[in-house]
Design a protein around this motif. Structure first.
Motif, PDB file in Angstrom:
ATOM      1  N   HIS A 255       0.826  -1.217   0.000  1.00 29.91           N
ATOM      2  CA  HIS A 255       0.000   0.000   0.000  1.00 29.91           C
ATOM      3  C   HIS A 255       0.858   1.265   0.000  1.00 29.91           C
ATOM      4  O   HIS A 255       0.568   2.221   0.718  1.00 29.91           O
ATOM      5  CB  HIS A 255      -0.932   0.007   1.232  1.00 29.91           C
ATOM      6  CG  HIS A 255      -0.211  -0.141   2.537  1.00 29.91           C
ATOM      7  ND1 HIS A 255      -0.043  -1.351   3.164  1.00 29.91           N
ATOM      8  CD2 HIS A 255       0.403   0.770   3.332  1.00 29.91           C
ATOM      9  CE1 HIS A 255       0.620  -1.184   4.292  1.00 29.91           C
ATOM     10  NE2 HIS A 255       0.903   0.106   4.409  1.00 29.91           N
ATOM     11  N   PHE A 256       1.900   1.287  -0.839  1.00 23.80           N
ATOM     12  CA  PHE A 256       2.754   2.466  -0.796  1.00 23.80           C
ATOM     13  C   PHE A 256       2.022   3.722  -1.269  1.00 23.80           C
ATOM     14  O   PHE A 256       2.357   4.834  -0.838  1.00 23.80           O
ATOM     15  CB  PHE A 256       4.024   2.291  -1.629  1.00 23.80           C
ATOM     16  CG  PHE A 256       4.862   3.541  -1.621  1.00 23.80           C
ATOM     17  CD1 PHE A 256       5.542   3.906  -0.472  1.00 23.80           C
ATOM     18  CD2 PHE A 256       4.916   4.384  -2.722  1.00 23.80           C
ATOM     19  CE1 PHE A 256       6.277   5.087  -0.421  1.00 23.80           C
ATOM     20  CE2 PHE A 256       5.644   5.556  -2.682  1.00 23.80           C
ATOM     21  CZ  PHE A 256       6.333   5.908  -1.537  1.00 23.80           C
ATOM     22  N   GLY A 257       1.035   3.589  -2.144  1.00 20.42           N
ATOM     23  CA  GLY A 257       0.259   4.757  -2.553  1.00 20.42           C
ATOM     24  C   GLY A 257      -0.311   5.486  -1.347  1.00 20.42           C
ATOM     25  O   GLY A 257      -0.299   6.726  -1.270  1.00 20.42           O
ATOM     26  N   PHE A 258      -0.806   4.724  -0.377  1.00 19.28           N
ATOM     27  CA  PHE A 258      -1.319   5.313   0.863  1.00 19.28           C
ATOM     28  C   PHE A 258      -0.164   5.890   1.682  1.00 19.28           C
ATOM     29  O   PHE A 258      -0.240   7.015   2.179  1.00 19.28           O
ATOM     30  CB  PHE A 258      -2.048   4.241   1.673  1.00 19.28           C
ATOM     31  CG  PHE A 258      -2.613   4.733   2.966  1.00 19.28           C
ATOM     32  CD1 PHE A 258      -3.949   5.078   3.082  1.00 19.28           C
ATOM     33  CD2 PHE A 258      -1.810   4.867   4.100  1.00 19.28           C
ATOM     34  CE1 PHE A 258      -4.476   5.547   4.280  1.00 19.28           C
ATOM     35  CE2 PHE A 258      -2.307   5.330   5.293  1.00 19.28           C
ATOM     36  CZ  PHE A 258      -3.650   5.671   5.385  1.00 19.28           C
ATOM     37  N   ALA A 262       0.623   9.715   3.134  1.00 21.26           N
ATOM     38  CA  ALA A 262       0.743   9.915   4.583  1.00 21.26           C
ATOM     39  C   ALA A 262       2.073  10.600   4.919  1.00 21.26           C
ATOM     40  O   ALA A 262       2.117  11.489   5.787  1.00 21.26           O
ATOM     41  CB  ALA A 262       0.634   8.582   5.312  1.00 21.26           C
ATOM     42  N   TRP A 263       3.153  10.197   4.251  1.00 17.39           N
ATOM     43  CA  TRP A 263       4.440  10.863   4.471  1.00 17.39           C
ATOM     44  C   TRP A 263       4.322  12.352   4.152  1.00 17.39           C
ATOM     45  O   TRP A 263       4.805  13.195   4.911  1.00 17.39           O
ATOM     46  CB  TRP A 263       5.514  10.264   3.566  1.00 17.39           C
ATOM     47  CG  TRP A 263       5.946   8.883   3.891  1.00 17.39           C
ATOM     48  CD1 TRP A 263       5.472   8.084   4.903  1.00 17.39           C
ATOM     49  CD2 TRP A 263       6.940   8.126   3.203  1.00 17.39           C
ATOM     50  NE1 TRP A 263       6.112   6.864   4.877  1.00 17.39           N
ATOM     51  CE2 TRP A 263       7.011   6.861   3.857  1.00 17.39           C
ATOM     52  CE3 TRP A 263       7.754   8.370   2.113  1.00 17.39           C
ATOM     53  CZ2 TRP A 263       7.889   5.871   3.426  1.00 17.39           C
ATOM     54  CZ3 TRP A 263       8.629   7.381   1.687  1.00 17.39           C
ATOM     55  CH2 TRP A 263       8.692   6.151   2.347  1.00 17.39           C
ATOM     56  N   TYR A 264       3.727  12.647   3.021  1.00 20.58           N
ATOM     57  CA  TYR A 264       3.575  14.040   2.593  1.00 20.58           C
ATOM     58  C   TYR A 264       2.762  14.827   3.609  1.00 20.58           C
ATOM     59  O   TYR A 264       3.098  15.968   3.937  1.00 20.58           O
ATOM     60  CB  TYR A 264       2.894  14.071   1.219  1.00 20.58           C
ATOM     61  CG  TYR A 264       2.769  15.439   0.611  1.00 20.58           C
ATOM     62  CD1 TYR A 264       3.827  15.999  -0.102  1.00 20.58           C
ATOM     63  CD2 TYR A 264       1.598  16.180   0.740  1.00 20.58           C
ATOM     64  CE1 TYR A 264       3.719  17.263  -0.673  1.00 20.58           C
ATOM     65  CE2 TYR A 264       1.479  17.442   0.179  1.00 20.58           C
ATOM     66  CZ  TYR A 264       2.543  17.969  -0.525  1.00 20.58           C
ATOM     67  OH  TYR A 264       2.426  19.221  -1.078  1.00 20.58           O
ATOM     68  N   TRP A 265       1.697  14.218   4.129  1.00 17.60           N
ATOM     69  CA  TRP A 265       0.841  14.920   5.088  1.00 17.60           C
ATOM     70  C   TRP A 265       1.579  15.183   6.387  1.00 17.60           C
ATOM     71  O   TRP A 265       1.425  16.248   6.989  1.00 17.60           O
ATOM     72  CB  TRP A 265      -0.431  14.112   5.336  1.00 17.60           C
ATOM     73  CG  TRP A 265      -1.492  14.908   6.027  1.00 17.60           C
ATOM     74  CD1 TRP A 265      -1.948  14.778   7.308  1.00 17.60           C
ATOM     75  CD2 TRP A 265      -2.251  15.995   5.452  1.00 17.60           C
ATOM     76  NE1 TRP A 265      -2.928  15.698   7.573  1.00 17.60           N
ATOM     77  CE2 TRP A 265      -3.136  16.457   6.452  1.00 17.60           C
ATOM     78  CE3 TRP A 265      -2.267  16.595   4.201  1.00 17.60           C
ATOM     79  CZ2 TRP A 265      -4.019  17.501   6.231  1.00 17.60           C
ATOM     80  CZ3 TRP A 265      -3.144  17.644   3.983  1.00 17.60           C
ATOM     81  CH2 TRP A 265      -4.018  18.082   4.995  1.00 17.60           C
ATOM     82  N   HIS A 266       2.394  14.232   6.840  1.00 17.49           N
ATOM     83  CA  HIS A 266       3.182  14.459   8.051  1.00 17.49           C
ATOM     84  C   HIS A 266       4.196  15.587   7.822  1.00 17.49           C
ATOM     85  O   HIS A 266       4.465  16.389   8.736  1.00 17.49           O
ATOM     86  CB  HIS A 266       3.901  13.188   8.477  1.00 17.49           C
ATOM     87  CG  HIS A 266       2.986  12.154   9.073  1.00 17.49           C
ATOM     88  ND1 HIS A 266       2.118  12.438  10.103  1.00 17.49           N
ATOM     89  CD2 HIS A 266       2.814  10.836   8.781  1.00 17.49           C
ATOM     90  CE1 HIS A 266       1.439  11.345  10.428  1.00 17.49           C
ATOM     91  NE2 HIS A 266       1.833  10.370   9.637  1.00 17.49           N
ATOM     92  N   PHE A 267       4.765  15.658   6.626  1.00 18.53           N
ATOM     93  CA  PHE A 267       5.674  16.755   6.302  1.00 18.53           C
ATOM     94  C   PHE A 267       4.953  18.098   6.403  1.00 18.53           C
ATOM     95  O   PHE A 267       5.478  19.070   6.957  1.00 18.53           O
ATOM     96  CB  PHE A 267       6.238  16.552   4.892  1.00 18.53           C
ATOM     97  CG  PHE A 267       6.807  17.794   4.284  1.00 18.53           C
ATOM     98  CD1 PHE A 267       8.051  18.277   4.687  1.00 18.53           C
ATOM     99  CD2 PHE A 267       6.108  18.488   3.307  1.00 18.53           C
ATOM    100  CE1 PHE A 267       8.572  19.431   4.140  1.00 18.53           C
ATOM    101  CE2 PHE A 267       6.627  19.644   2.751  1.00 18.53           C
ATOM    102  CZ  PHE A 267       7.863  20.114   3.162  1.00 18.53           C
ATOM    103  N   VAL A 268       3.725  18.167   5.878  1.00 18.61           N
ATOM    104  CA  VAL A 268       2.928  19.393   5.957  1.00 18.61           C
ATOM    105  C   VAL A 268       2.684  19.771   7.416  1.00 18.61           C
ATOM    106  O   VAL A 268       2.739  20.955   7.784  1.00 18.61           O
ATOM    107  CB  VAL A 268       1.596  19.201   5.204  1.00 18.61           C
ATOM    108  CG1 VAL A 268       0.627  20.339   5.505  1.00 18.61           C
ATOM    109  CG2 VAL A 268       1.841  19.124   3.697  1.00 18.61           C
ATOM    110  N   ASP A 269       2.424  18.776   8.271  1.00 19.83           N
ATOM    111  CA  ASP A 269       2.229  19.045   9.696  1.00 19.83           C
ATOM    112  C   ASP A 269       3.470  19.671  10.327  1.00 19.83           C
ATOM    113  O   ASP A 269       3.389  20.653  11.081  1.00 19.83           O
ATOM    114  CB  ASP A 269       1.897  17.739  10.437  1.00 19.83           C
ATOM    115  CG  ASP A 269       0.501  17.247  10.141  1.00 19.83           C
ATOM    116  OD1 ASP A 269      -0.282  18.005   9.543  1.00 19.83           O
ATOM    117  OD2 ASP A 269       0.185  16.094  10.488  1.00 19.83           O
ATOM    118  N   VAL A 270       4.636  19.086  10.039  1.00 22.20           N
ATOM    119  CA  VAL A 270       5.882  19.568  10.643  1.00 22.20           C
ATOM    120  C   VAL A 270       6.187  20.992  10.192  1.00 22.20           C
ATOM    121  O   VAL A 270       6.608  21.835  10.994  1.00 22.20           O
ATOM    122  CB  VAL A 270       7.045  18.613  10.297  1.00 22.20           C
ATOM    123  CG1 VAL A 270       8.375  19.201  10.754  1.00 22.20           C
ATOM    124  CG2 VAL A 270       6.825  17.252  10.950  1.00 22.20           C
TER     125      VAL A 270
END
Length: 282
Positions: A255-258, A262-270
């Motif tokens: 499920h790397f698409g997911f 998720a990685w990108y969203w965590h980057f946006v959070d940081v």
């Protein structure tokens, strides 16, 4: 099929790169003509965006079908992970440049312009932050940290938790929980954007804080605006992933698409945490 460790799946020649190039052609010329007030530019922009949307749906849909057909194995998965890692690293450098500009302005340039030995051009400039800078007399009120910015911080931090819970649910093959937590993440992301739109409206109408408000206004909108653009892209990607999950895509072991989203969203959070601290708090 690419299930072994030494074979890399190579798709057939695709039409999508030339379709994307056509979209960029129309968008580029349309933007240039629009800025020069040529009426045809609006039509070219419309055509360009229509082709771009067609390409995005077609190309991404094709990749999703290839993934669900089992054509991507361990070799491709490793390649995708490296590609996403380097992409996020480039985004880190992108925002580092803007944070660096803010640091240079606040810590070096503004104090030096206000220093008694260097204020020959603007002897009345006293420095301090926030400031519009020397030579700008228009008054504005800086955006406070508490209130809407703090609420937006809560929204994004909560969305980081919900997307992690969705990931755990996917790895445990709990599809209802996966869709619930992912939908919550999407809702939090778009709520953040709605609050930021309201914040900008409040800044312009009530605080007289604009892009033209010198050093503070330009850096404020540059940093928060680019971050808002990234949140918009992330929220759209999460929406696509949600519909893919609802359609039964992704497996606990594949499920790397997911994960990439998720990685990108965590980057946006940081990045937002850095913005909240250095733009709003300090």
């Amino acid at each position: 099929m690419s299930q072994g460790t030494g074979h890399y799946y190579v798709p057939a020649p695709s039409k999508w790169p030339i379709v994307g190039s056509s979209a960029l052609f129309f968008l580029g010329f349309g933007a240039a003509m629009t800025m020069n007030k040529i009426p045809a530019g609006y039509y070219m922009l419309g055509i360009g965006f229509a082709i771009l949307i067609y390409m995005l749906f077609g190309w991404f849909g094709e990749v999703a079908r290839e993934s669900e057909a089992g054509k991507y194995g361990k070799v491709e998965d490793k390649s995708f992970r490296w590609g996403m890692s380097w992409f996020i690293f480039s985004e880190v450098m992108f925002f580092s440049a803007f944070f660096g500009a803010l640091y240079y302005m606040r810590v070096l340039t503004i104090p030096e312009l206000a220093d008694a030995e260097h204020n020959l051009l603007w002897p009345s400039f006293t420095g301090g932050w926030p400031t519009a800078g020397p030579g700008i007399t228009e008054k504005f009120t800086p955006m406070g940290a508490w209130g809407l910015p703090a609420f937006n911080t809560f929204l994004l931090l909560s969305s980081g938790v919900t997307v992690t819970l969705a990931h755990w649910a996917l790895k445990e093959n709990r599809r209802p929980a996966l869709k619930m937590w992912l939908l919550a993440t999407v809702a939090l992301g778009f709520t953040f954007l709605a609050c930021q739109i309201y914040e900008y409206s409040h800044a312009y109408s009530d605080l007289n804080l604009k892009l033209t408000s010198g050093a503070y206004g330009s850096t404020f909108y540059m940093l928060t605006g680019f971050h808002g653009f990234h949140v918009t892209l992330g929220a759209i990607m999460l929406t696509v992933i949600y519909f893919r999950c609802a359609a039964g895509h992704f497996k606990p072991e594949h499920h790397f698409g997911f994960e990439g989203v998720a990685w990108y969203w965590h980057f946006v959070d940081v990045v937002w945490l850095g913005l909240f601290i250095f733009v709003y708090l300090l």
